[in-house]
Design an enzyme around this catalytic site. Sequence first.
Site, PDB file in Angstrom:
ATOM      1  CB  CYS A 237      -1.120  -0.088   1.137  1.00 48.00           C
ATOM      2  SG  CYS A 237      -0.185  -0.018   2.838  1.00 48.00           S
ATOM      3  NE  ARG A 242      -3.842   2.575   2.917  1.00 51.36           N
ATOM      4  CZ  ARG A 242      -3.508   3.535   1.921  1.00 51.36           C
ATOM      5  NH1 ARG A 242      -4.774   3.793   1.259  1.00 51.36           N
ATOM      6  NH2 ARG A 242      -2.713   4.185   1.214  1.00 51.36           N
TER       7      ARG A 242
END
Lengths: 279, 150
Positions: A237, A242
């Site tokens: 990410c 994430r």
Amino acid sequence: MSYAHPEYLVETEWVANHLTDPTIRIIESDEDALLYAMGHIEGAVQVDWFSTLQHPLRRDFMTREQFEEMCSKFGITNNTIVIFYGDKSNWFACYALWLFQYYGHNNVKIMNGGRIKWEQEKRPLVKDVPSYARTTYRAKEADKSIRAFRDDIFQQIEKKKPMVDVRSPKEYTGEMLHMPNYPQEGATRGGHIPGAVSIPWSQAVNEADATFKTPEELAALYKGKNIKADGEIIAYCRIGERSSLTWFVLKYLLGYPNVKNYDGSWTEWGNLVDAPIEK
Amino acid sequence: MPCPNEIMSIPLKLQEIVDDFAGLSREEKIETLIAYAESLPPLPARFAEERAKMEPIPECMTPVFLFGEKQADGGIIFHFDIPPQSPTVQGLANILATGLNGCTPQEILAVPPDFYHTMNLQEAITQQRINGFMGVLAHMKQTAVNLMDK
């Protein structure tokens, strides 16, 4: 169909009934670190993704020795079941769990729904910061099989192996270089790693209560983009937080054996001289 | 060419808050920041219609909605709508609102973007989140520019 490894997930109800269980330790890991001070699950200790888990000097995680010291201070033994929860759909809870796995602590679980669900269910939060009798924790050698470095990415591109870009669509297309107001997490170039498919992390969780989607929904989501169990998969990410959530979903909820998180992520790749980029 | 420090200045009220923070222990800083977060007034109902028209900022960003109102004396009053799940941003915004409410657009534009450095907040919260100050301040400055000729 059930999750491949349901033992890595625990429900809020179970946690509420095990608050004084001496075999577990609950850890809160948030994007907004003030939340813990405002109220947390009774008995939970706090890690901060930056000030606790990162190396104070290098761009890297805490060392094995620092990890051992942290666990010892929290009264964690090598047999303790460590349960993670946090804000923002458990992003940073997954990040902390991934780091525990990295240093060989396999007895870990995510509390499904995290802070959001716990609060929705109006379960109690306390302000008392607990202290535990010190232990002598021994970490294992770092498990590089779950962490990708930039050289692995070059290999991955060359061998045309699967990669998942879990950022928002505009970050994937390069329209957005970084989150507004997060300039330090930005990059000088926009776009994505050649060959990576876009599957935003948020598609793996239910917006209403931050729980993970059903096994059927998750299987359809990733297989639909050709991310399959037999692949050697790398997720990334912007700073690797994430994508820790996506790593958790692929590895434990779908049971894919070979998944790595590239924590250098776009802040490294988008700044790396001579690295190929697709838009 | 003048040094930027000579043309930039911090309004007295904001300077007082900055100075107060500098002397606090880590725990006191966290408590004070939480107090600012918890005392951020809700967005007045008269902004509801305008608020509904604004687009949320996508993905992981904390959605910061802010409105400025110019008073008869030329000073600006700021109102915020920030979710309670983001207390750090709520606290930073309320510090700025407390320190700058009533200031003129010119005074707001003169606030140096690094005004918070001497607060020593990094002992209490992650540097990345402290940088949220810059974002909120930039947003307030833009609002001040928009209100300048109104």
